[in-house]
Design a protein around this motif. Sequence first.
Motif, PDB file in Angstrom:
ATOM      1  N   MET A 299       0.843  -1.199   0.000  1.00  0.00           N
ATOM      2  CA  MET A 299       0.000   0.000   0.000  1.00  0.00           C
ATOM      3  C   MET A 299       0.880   1.252   0.000  1.00  0.00           C
ATOM      4  SD  MET A 299      -3.021   1.085   2.678  1.00  0.00           S
ATOM      5  CE  MET A 299      -4.371   0.447   1.745  1.00  0.00           C
ATOM      6  N   SER A 300       0.461   2.231  -0.696  1.00  0.00           N
ATOM      7  CA  SER A 300       1.220   3.472  -0.802  1.00  0.00           C
ATOM      8  C   SER A 300       1.377   4.143   0.550  1.00  0.00           C
ATOM      9  CB  SER A 300       0.496   4.417  -1.765  1.00  0.00           C
ATOM     10  OG  SER A 300       0.975   5.721  -1.626  1.00  0.00           O
ATOM     11  N   ARG A 301       2.512   4.807   0.725  1.00  0.00           N
ATOM     12  CA  ARG A 301       2.745   5.520   1.982  1.00  0.00           C
ATOM     13  C   ARG A 301       1.754   6.658   2.167  1.00  0.00           C
ATOM     14  NH1 ARG A 301       9.333   6.223   2.429  1.00  0.00           N
ATOM     15  NH2 ARG A 301       9.845   4.003   2.638  1.00  0.00           N
ATOM     16  N   GLN A 302       1.166   7.128   1.077  1.00  0.00           N
ATOM     17  CA  GLN A 302       0.227   8.241   1.160  1.00  0.00           C
ATOM     18  C   GLN A 302      -1.182   7.802   1.573  1.00  0.00           C
ATOM     19  OE1 GLN A 302       2.537   8.140  -1.528  1.00  0.00           O
ATOM     20  NE2 GLN A 302       3.732   9.552  -0.252  1.00  0.00           N
ATOM     21  N   THR A 303      -1.388   6.491   1.714  1.00  0.00           N
ATOM     22  CA  THR A 303      -2.718   6.005   2.067  1.00  0.00           C
ATOM     23  C   THR A 303      -3.170   6.575   3.413  1.00  0.00           C
ATOM     24  OG1 THR A 303      -2.429   3.949   0.849  1.00  0.00           O
ATOM     25  CG2 THR A 303      -4.083   3.960   2.580  1.00  0.00           C
ATOM     26  N   VAL A 304      -4.406   7.034   3.445  1.00  0.00           N
ATOM     27  CA  VAL A 304      -4.985   7.556   4.686  1.00  0.00           C
ATOM     28  C   VAL A 304      -5.808   6.444   5.323  1.00  0.00           C
ATOM     29  CG1 VAL A 304      -6.519   9.293   5.681  1.00  0.00           C
ATOM     30  CG2 VAL A 304      -5.054   9.882   3.740  1.00  0.00           C
ATOM     31  N   TYR A 305      -5.355   5.943   6.456  1.00  0.00           N
ATOM     32  CA  TYR A 305      -6.054   4.856   7.143  1.00  0.00           C
ATOM     33  C   TYR A 305      -7.288   5.371   7.881  1.00  0.00           C
ATOM     34  CZ  TYR A 305      -1.922   1.951   6.314  1.00  0.00           C
ATOM     35  OH  TYR A 305      -0.911   1.242   5.724  1.00  0.00           O
ATOM     36  N   VAL A 306      -7.211   6.600   8.388  1.00  0.00           N
ATOM     37  CA  VAL A 306      -8.315   7.203   9.134  1.00  0.00           C
ATOM     38  C   VAL A 306      -8.542   8.600   8.583  1.00  0.00           C
ATOM     39  CG1 VAL A 306      -9.180   7.886  11.404  1.00  0.00           C
ATOM     40  CG2 VAL A 306      -7.680   5.891  11.206  1.00  0.00           C
ATOM     41  N   GLN A 307      -9.742   8.836   8.057  1.00  0.00           N
ATOM     42  CA  GLN A 307     -10.064  10.133   7.452  1.00  0.00           C
ATOM     43  C   GLN A 307     -11.290  10.729   8.116  1.00  0.00           C
ATOM     44  OE1 GLN A 307     -11.048   9.901   3.296  1.00  0.00           O
ATOM     45  NE2 GLN A 307     -11.514  12.077   3.109  1.00  0.00           N
ATOM     46  N   HIS A 308     -11.194  11.982   8.550  1.00  0.00           N
ATOM     47  CA  HIS A 308     -12.321  12.698   9.139  1.00  0.00           C
ATOM     48  C   HIS A 308     -12.945  13.577   8.066  1.00  0.00           C
ATOM     49  CE1 HIS A 308     -11.143  11.977  13.498  1.00  0.00           C
ATOM     50  NE2 HIS A 308     -10.140  11.472  12.797  1.00  0.00           N
ATOM     51  N   CYS A 309     -14.267  13.522   7.942  1.00  0.00           N
ATOM     52  CA  CYS A 309     -14.934  14.331   6.924  1.00  0.00           C
ATOM     53  C   CYS A 309     -16.405  14.505   7.283  1.00  0.00           C
ATOM     54  CB  CYS A 309     -14.787  13.695   5.534  1.00  0.00           C
ATOM     55  SG  CYS A 309     -15.332  11.987   5.436  1.00  0.00           S
ATOM     56  N   SER A 310     -17.134  15.196   6.425  1.00  0.00           N
ATOM     57  CA  SER A 310     -18.561  15.414   6.642  1.00  0.00           C
ATOM     58  C   SER A 310     -19.365  14.383   5.874  1.00  0.00           C
ATOM     59  CB  SER A 310     -18.968  16.820   6.184  1.00  0.00           C
ATOM     60  OG  SER A 310     -18.388  17.804   7.016  1.00  0.00           O
ATOM     61  N   GLY A 311     -20.458  13.930   6.508  1.00  0.00           N
ATOM     62  CA  GLY A 311     -21.349  12.977   5.867  1.00  0.00           C
ATOM     63  C   GLY A 311     -22.671  13.627   5.517  1.00  0.00           C
ATOM     64  N   VAL A 312     -23.722  12.833   5.505  1.00  0.00           N
ATOM     65  CA  VAL A 312     -25.057  13.323   5.168  1.00  0.00           C
ATOM     66  C   VAL A 312     -25.466  14.426   6.142  1.00  0.00           C
ATOM     67  CG1 VAL A 312     -27.472  12.675   4.850  1.00  0.00           C
ATOM     68  CG2 VAL A 312     -25.660  11.064   4.238  1.00  0.00           C
TER      69      VAL A 312
END
Length: 314
Positions: free
Chosen positions: A1-14
């Motif tokens: 897996m690429s080193r740039q992979t984000v394992y945990v991402q915070h964002c907005s949902g519905v």
Amino acid sequence: MSRQTVYVQHCSGVNGLEKIILREVRGFSAEIYLYGGQVISWKNDLGEELLFVSSKASFKPPNSIRGGIPICFPQFSIHGSLQQHGFARNRFWALDPNPPPFPTTSTNRAFIDLILRHSEDDAKNWPHRYEFRLRIALGPAGDLLMTSRIRNTNTDGKSFTFTFAYNTYFSVTDISEVRIEGLETLDYLDNLKNRERFTEQGDAITFESEVDKVYLRTPTKIAIIDHERKRTFVLRKDGLPDAVVWNPWDKKAKTISDLGDGEYKHMLCVQAACIENPITLKPGEEWKGRQEISPVPSSYCSGQLDPRKVLFTY
């Protein structure tokens, strides 16, 4: 897996509700809303959704979200003045700043720790202080792991009692082509018959009408077999002796405002739970309940897994 992979991402949902996306190395992913501390998506490496969420699900507090894995605490069903299935699924959880230690490996970074504490709103109907810590993780093979730790933090010396369930909505192709293995010959309480106690007959559980049963003293492993999709879910649990099986079928589905009329065909709830014998905690005491769900080839049958193999890593 690429080193740039984000394992945990915070964002907005519905509706702008905050959510966290977990990704593991083989391509599985999960989405968790802080509202309810609720997993609402779990996809395999092909991007196929493994959990059911209703097309009519409300993502507007204080309504609960129909689908995914709502958490039932401090009660399952309806008792006293508390709302059905308790209040944990209708509260905003926070990121846990001081999670308890868990064994982890450098390859297992896709996890999140959440916490829910008592509030003044809760105290009106359930006058207890508690800390509910929840870890949600994707294992190295994409397994979905959930670990709940509930502690009594009362300062008045009082114990409290609760029941609990992980209300998991599995996505299935056609409910009439699904069977469950691992619950045969067990006693159950039938919620459609005033919780009368019966003994399950037959080699496996299949579906041709409404089902709402609480199976008692269940094994640690249960299999949900989707013949049409050639997929099996293996549910492993610890600290949760009961298992609820629910499908509303056609008539009941039409009475549920946040469920499409025909959507009952594509969902099945199998819930790792502790219901028959409620848990009582004295101040300072902690309870732990875990479940792990794995998708496996459809050739699985309930006798195949080695009971000595412990897959829980959290």
